[in-house]
Design a protein around this motif. Sequence first.
Motif, PDB file in Angstrom:
ATOM      1  N   TYR A  17      -3.101  13.021  -0.592  1.00 18.70           N
ATOM      2  CA  TYR A  17      -1.626  13.191  -1.064  1.00 18.70           C
ATOM      3  C   TYR A  17      -1.490  13.512  -2.545  1.00 18.70           C
ATOM      4  O   TYR A  17      -0.910  13.941  -3.095  1.00 18.70           O
ATOM      5  CB  TYR A  17      -1.021  11.988  -0.336  1.00 18.70           C
ATOM      6  CG  TYR A  17      -1.685  10.682  -0.954  1.00 18.70           C
ATOM      7  CD1 TYR A  17      -0.996  10.042  -2.160  1.00 18.70           C
ATOM      8  CD2 TYR A  17      -2.352   9.899  -0.293  1.00 18.70           C
ATOM      9  CE1 TYR A  17      -1.562   9.031  -2.685  1.00 18.70           C
ATOM     10  CE2 TYR A  17      -2.807   8.620  -0.809  1.00 18.70           C
ATOM     11  CZ  TYR A  17      -2.474   8.312  -1.864  1.00 18.70           C
ATOM     12  OH  TYR A  17      -2.983   7.048  -2.327  1.00 18.70           O
ATOM     13  N   GLU A  18      -2.823  13.156  -3.373  1.00 22.77           N
ATOM     14  CA  GLU A  18      -2.889  13.312  -4.561  1.00 22.77           C
ATOM     15  C   GLU A  18      -3.019  15.086  -4.651  1.00 22.77           C
ATOM     16  O   GLU A  18      -2.150  15.550  -5.679  1.00 22.77           O
ATOM     17  CB  GLU A  18      -3.877  12.784  -5.047  1.00 22.77           C
ATOM     18  CG  GLU A  18      -3.807  11.039  -5.216  1.00 22.77           C
ATOM     19  CD  GLU A  18      -5.186  10.445  -5.564  1.00 22.77           C
ATOM     20  OE1 GLU A  18      -6.208  11.100  -5.495  1.00 22.77           O
ATOM     21  OE2 GLU A  18      -5.308   9.139  -5.575  1.00 22.77           O
ATOM     22  N   ASP A  66       0.800  -1.133  -0.074  1.00 23.44           N
ATOM     23  CA  ASP A  66      -0.116  -0.029   0.050  1.00 23.44           C
ATOM     24  C   ASP A  66       0.790   1.216   0.097  1.00 23.44           C
ATOM     25  O   ASP A  66       0.465   2.152  -0.531  1.00 23.44           O
ATOM     26  CB  ASP A  66      -1.059   0.008   1.200  1.00 23.44           C
ATOM     27  CG  ASP A  66      -2.134  -0.955   1.002  1.00 23.44           C
ATOM     28  OD1 ASP A  66      -2.447  -1.426  -0.099  1.00 23.44           O
ATOM     29  OD2 ASP A  66      -2.653  -1.449   1.934  1.00 23.44           O
ATOM     30  N   SER A  67       2.023   1.394   1.019  1.00 23.97           N
ATOM     31  CA  SER A  67       2.844   2.468   0.763  1.00 23.97           C
ATOM     32  C   SER A  67       3.618   2.592  -0.567  1.00 23.97           C
ATOM     33  O   SER A  67       3.725   3.646  -1.029  1.00 23.97           O
ATOM     34  CB  SER A  67       3.905   2.300   1.945  1.00 23.97           C
ATOM     35  OG  SER A  67       3.251   2.104   3.161  1.00 23.97           O
ATOM     36  N   PHE A 123       1.501   9.304  -5.857  1.00 21.20           N
ATOM     37  CA  PHE A 123       2.042  10.603  -5.504  1.00 21.20           C
ATOM     38  C   PHE A 123       2.787  11.098  -6.456  1.00 21.20           C
ATOM     39  O   PHE A 123       2.843  12.121  -7.216  1.00 21.20           O
ATOM     40  CB  PHE A 123       2.832  10.441  -4.246  1.00 21.20           C
ATOM     41  CG  PHE A 123       3.220  12.092  -3.860  1.00 21.20           C
ATOM     42  CD1 PHE A 123       2.413  12.906  -3.059  1.00 21.20           C
ATOM     43  CD2 PHE A 123       4.519  12.318  -4.270  1.00 21.20           C
ATOM     44  CE1 PHE A 123       2.995  14.119  -2.748  1.00 21.20           C
ATOM     45  CE2 PHE A 123       5.029  13.588  -3.684  1.00 21.20           C
ATOM     46  CZ  PHE A 123       4.233  14.405  -3.212  1.00 21.20           C
ATOM     47  N   ARG A 149       2.342   1.673  -3.480  1.00 20.98           N
ATOM     48  CA  ARG A 149       1.457   2.234  -4.322  1.00 20.98           C
ATOM     49  C   ARG A 149       1.098   3.693  -4.274  1.00 20.98           C
ATOM     50  O   ARG A 149       0.960   4.288  -4.971  1.00 20.98           O
ATOM     51  CB  ARG A 149       0.083   1.209  -4.104  1.00 20.98           C
ATOM     52  CG  ARG A 149      -1.098   1.811  -5.262  1.00 20.98           C
ATOM     53  CD  ARG A 149      -2.068   0.464  -5.242  1.00 20.98           C
ATOM     54  NE  ARG A 149      -3.349   1.075  -5.620  1.00 20.98           N
ATOM     55  CZ  ARG A 149      -3.384   1.330  -7.123  1.00 20.98           C
ATOM     56  NH1 ARG A 149      -2.351   1.551  -7.808  1.00 20.98           N
ATOM     57  NH2 ARG A 149      -4.567   1.790  -7.438  1.00 20.98           N
ATOM     58  N   ASP A 150       0.957   3.961  -2.910  1.00 18.54           N
ATOM     59  CA  ASP A 150       0.675   5.439  -2.626  1.00 18.54           C
ATOM     60  C   ASP A 150       1.899   6.485  -3.050  1.00 18.54           C
ATOM     61  O   ASP A 150       1.422   7.364  -3.612  1.00 18.54           O
ATOM     62  CB  ASP A 150       0.587   5.580  -1.200  1.00 18.54           C
ATOM     63  CG  ASP A 150      -0.925   4.851  -0.575  1.00 18.54           C
ATOM     64  OD1 ASP A 150      -1.808   4.493  -1.356  1.00 18.54           O
ATOM     65  OD2 ASP A 150      -1.112   4.990   0.605  1.00 18.54           O
ATOM     66  N   ARG A 178      -7.494  11.224  -2.975  1.00 16.22           N
ATOM     67  CA  ARG A 178      -6.978  11.183  -1.827  1.00 16.22           C
ATOM     68  C   ARG A 178      -5.925  12.592  -1.494  1.00 16.22           C
ATOM     69  O   ARG A 178      -5.611  13.274  -2.261  1.00 16.22           O
ATOM     70  CB  ARG A 178      -6.187  10.190  -1.466  1.00 16.22           C
ATOM     71  CG  ARG A 178      -6.955   8.698  -1.739  1.00 16.22           C
ATOM     72  CD  ARG A 178      -6.398   7.713  -0.685  1.00 16.22           C
ATOM     73  NE  ARG A 178      -7.171   6.564  -0.910  1.00 16.22           N
ATOM     74  CZ  ARG A 178      -6.608   5.463  -1.058  1.00 16.22           C
ATOM     75  NH1 ARG A 178      -5.591   5.174  -1.004  1.00 16.22           N
ATOM     76  NH2 ARG A 178      -7.873   4.486  -1.038  1.00 16.22           N
ATOM     77  N   ASN A 191      -6.275   5.114  -9.330  1.00 21.68           N
ATOM     78  CA  ASN A 191      -6.987   5.154  -8.074  1.00 21.68           C
ATOM     79  C   ASN A 191      -8.463   4.846  -7.952  1.00 21.68           C
ATOM     80  O   ASN A 191      -9.382   5.228  -7.037  1.00 21.68           O
ATOM     81  CB  ASN A 191      -6.695   6.630  -7.265  1.00 21.68           C
ATOM     82  CG  ASN A 191      -6.319   6.110  -5.796  1.00 21.68           C
ATOM     83  OD1 ASN A 191      -6.252   5.211  -5.314  1.00 21.68           O
ATOM     84  ND2 ASN A 191      -6.145   7.157  -5.078  1.00 21.68           N
TER      85      ASN A 191
END
Length: 130
Positions: free
Chosen positions: A77-78, A8-9, A16, A11-12, A75, A70
């Motif tokens: 952070y986007e 998940d991190s 980003f 992917r995030d 989100r 997504n």
Amino acid sequence: MFDAMVVDSTRDLTVFLVFFICAQTIGVVFDFFRAIRKAFVCGNLMVALQDVIFCSFSFFMFSGVLTVLNSGRIRWYELAAIILGLVIYFSLESRYVIKVFDVLMRWVCGVWTLIKKISKKSLQFKKNRL
């Protein structure tokens, strides 16, 4: 459970970075239209058309990336990546990109002037022969 967090991190972070690059791309497109307006005389209709093209491009780029990466969920952070990408682009990179576009636009103007001169001479030659 720890492995899912790593995925998940990662992917995030990928999302980003993609949004950061999208914001940078939008900055380049914005500077391209600025260079066109600087190099050529643009009337109100042409400026409006350029604005519509720019806004449409920006919208479809961000919404397309948002949908693909997504599932259409926004989100925080986007939004942070978009803002950070634009701030960095316009504070550090924009002046260099504008210089490159200025050189390209001068070249395009020179070629356009040459084409107009050749066309004008050609038409005069045809007119004189007839």
